[in-house]
Design a protein around this motif. Sequence first.
Motif, PDB file in Angstrom:
ATOM      1  N   UNK A 106       0.846  -1.199   0.000  1.00 59.85           N
ATOM      2  CA  UNK A 106       0.000   0.000   0.000  1.00 59.85           C
ATOM      3  C   UNK A 106       0.881   1.249   0.000  1.00 59.85           C
ATOM      4  N   UNK A 107       0.352   2.314  -0.563  1.00 59.06           N
ATOM      5  CA  UNK A 107       1.037   3.607  -0.515  1.00 59.06           C
ATOM      6  C   UNK A 107       0.370   4.470   0.545  1.00 59.06           C
ATOM      7  N   UNK A 108       0.908   4.395   1.764  1.00 59.31           N
ATOM      8  CA  UNK A 108       0.366   5.198   2.858  1.00 59.31           C
ATOM      9  C   UNK A 108       1.094   6.533   2.998  1.00 59.31           C
ATOM     10  N   UNK A 109       1.980   6.820   2.054  1.00 61.52           N
ATOM     11  CA  UNK A 109       2.708   8.086   2.103  1.00 61.52           C
ATOM     12  C   UNK A 109       3.572   8.195   3.344  1.00 61.52           C
ATOM     13  N   UNK A 110       3.662   9.399   3.885  1.00 63.07           N
ATOM     14  CA  UNK A 110       4.523   9.649   5.044  1.00 63.07           C
ATOM     15  C   UNK A 110       4.021   8.955   6.307  1.00 63.07           C
ATOM     16  N   UNK A 114       7.908   6.628   9.100  1.00 65.47           N
ATOM     17  CA  UNK A 114       8.678   6.920  10.297  1.00 65.47           C
ATOM     18  C   UNK A 114       8.209   6.069  11.480  1.00 65.47           C
ATOM     19  N   UNK A 115       8.880   6.215  12.614  1.00 66.66           N
ATOM     20  CA  UNK A 115       8.556   5.485  13.837  1.00 66.66           C
ATOM     21  C   UNK A 115       8.397   3.983  13.571  1.00 66.66           C
ATOM     22  N   UNK A 116       7.183   3.462  13.691  1.00 66.52           N
ATOM     23  CA  UNK A 116       6.966   2.026  13.495  1.00 66.52           C
ATOM     24  C   UNK A 116       7.335   1.591  12.078  1.00 66.52           C
ATOM     25  N   UNK A 117       7.051   2.439  11.107  1.00 65.76           N
ATOM     26  CA  UNK A 117       7.382   2.109   9.728  1.00 65.76           C
ATOM     27  C   UNK A 117       8.877   1.988   9.505  1.00 65.76           C
ATOM     28  N   UNK A 118       9.643   2.774  10.246  1.00 57.15           N
ATOM     29  CA  UNK A 118      11.102   2.763  10.096  1.00 57.15           C
ATOM     30  C   UNK A 118      11.723   1.535  10.754  1.00 57.15           C
ATOM     31  N   UNK A 119      11.149   1.105  11.871  1.00 56.25           N
ATOM     32  CA  UNK A 119      11.769   0.037  12.651  1.00 56.25           C
ATOM     33  C   UNK A 119      11.104  -1.326  12.459  1.00 56.25           C
ATOM     34  N   UNK A 120       9.967  -1.368  11.807  1.00 56.63           N
ATOM     35  CA  UNK A 120       9.281  -2.644  11.598  1.00 56.63           C
ATOM     36  C   UNK A 120       8.924  -2.768  10.113  1.00 56.63           C
ATOM     37  N   UNK A 121       9.905  -3.165   9.338  1.00 51.07           N
ATOM     38  CA  UNK A 121       9.727  -3.239   7.896  1.00 51.07           C
ATOM     39  C   UNK A 121       8.559  -4.118   7.476  1.00 51.07           C
ATOM     40  N   UNK A 122       7.676  -3.595   6.637  1.00 49.32           N
ATOM     41  CA  UNK A 122       6.530  -4.348   6.135  1.00 49.32           C
ATOM     42  C   UNK A 122       5.358  -4.428   7.091  1.00 49.32           C
ATOM     43  N   UNK A 123       5.530  -3.872   8.288  1.00 48.36           N
ATOM     44  CA  UNK A 123       4.483  -3.993   9.312  1.00 48.36           C
ATOM     45  C   UNK A 123       3.150  -3.429   8.834  1.00 48.36           C
ATOM     46  N   UNK A 124       3.170  -2.216   8.299  1.00 44.39           N
ATOM     47  CA  UNK A 124       1.906  -1.567   7.946  1.00 44.39           C
ATOM     48  C   UNK A 124       1.278  -2.152   6.683  1.00 44.39           C
ATOM     49  N   UNK A 125       2.073  -2.736   5.813  1.00 43.17           N
ATOM     50  CA  UNK A 125       1.479  -3.480   4.702  1.00 43.17           C
ATOM     51  C   UNK A 125       0.711  -4.683   5.249  1.00 43.17           C
ATOM     52  N   UNK A 126       1.268  -5.328   6.272  1.00 40.26           N
ATOM     53  CA  UNK A 126       0.576  -6.455   6.911  1.00 40.26           C
ATOM     54  C   UNK A 126      -0.703  -6.021   7.592  1.00 40.26           C
ATOM     55  N   UNK A 127      -0.641  -4.890   8.291  1.00 42.38           N
ATOM     56  CA  UNK A 127      -1.836  -4.341   8.944  1.00 42.38           C
ATOM     57  C   UNK A 127      -2.896  -4.002   7.898  1.00 42.38           C
ATOM     58  N   UNK A 128      -2.480  -3.316   6.845  1.00 48.89           N
ATOM     59  CA  UNK A 128      -3.416  -2.934   5.786  1.00 48.89           C
ATOM     60  C   UNK A 128      -4.044  -4.144   5.121  1.00 48.89           C
ATOM     61  N   UNK A 129      -3.238  -5.185   4.907  1.00 51.46           N
ATOM     62  CA  UNK A 129      -3.726  -6.389   4.234  1.00 51.46           C
ATOM     63  C   UNK A 129      -4.802  -7.085   5.058  1.00 51.46           C
TER      64      UNK A 129
END
Length: 279
Positions: A106-110, A114-129
């Motif tokens: 996903x393209x969640x932009x900024x 940062x923060x969780x996105x910087x230290x947990x690679x792929x985390x938010x793609x997993x959340x979004x999925x």
Amino acid sequence: MIFKNISDLRHHLIEQLPNALGLVPTMGALHDGHLSIIKDAIADCDVVVVSIFVNPTQFNDPKDLSNYPRTLKEDVEKINQLHGNILIYCPSVKEVYPHGVVSETFDFGSLSKYMEGQYRGGHFDGVGTVLKRLFQLVKPNKAYFGKKDYQQFAIVKKLVDIENFSIEVIGCETYRESNGLAKSSRNKLLSKDQMQEAEILYSCLKWAKENFHKQAPTEMKKKVKSIFTSKENFKLEYFEIADENDLVPVVKLIKGKRYRAFIAAYCSGVRLIDNIALN
């Protein structure tokens, strides 16, 4: 009532025909913070679906996934003590990921950089999925999330915009332990003494709020880093002050903008996060 497949849940919902259907997505190991979110949903909705699913795609560390507490029996007992029309949905991995356990991108932009996105690679793609899939399966009108994971809350609102879901995303206030530590399923992994020591996260956030207009963000970061340096059982991962809208960390404050302080740290190997509104 507990449902393990979506066809049975949908059949039940068709019989009820709720005007307002709320969804509270969880990964189980429920605590008072989860229950407060469910209560908020009950107050708003005719029917509330609480999903319990430990999502494999949002863990970048396999050890973290295997250590995540799974307490379904206790979770069901806690939910059953609440007063409301609550349905529990416990899907299998196969139902959530029928084509294999793989994240969408996903393209969640900024919001995700940062923060969780910087230290947990792929985390938010997993959340979004997983949330996209749960939204498609359950089809709620409203979805409820705790602001302890404020970055995730912002990501979910962006996901709803990207996918054009007709879902109202509602943020619920952080529920805390008596010492201020944010309630988390991971707190169960801490000893009694560690729980007490972990109040340092909230203490730093409160200090940031009190000194927000007195010190520059860079100076505040240095101060928090120095506090953690003296704590033997703790390792600071990040402390950031970010714009509440785009979650970009700032070095200079701009009048009229809203800011939050975000923190993540390890306590004897257990990762804890928290945040606070500064203005």
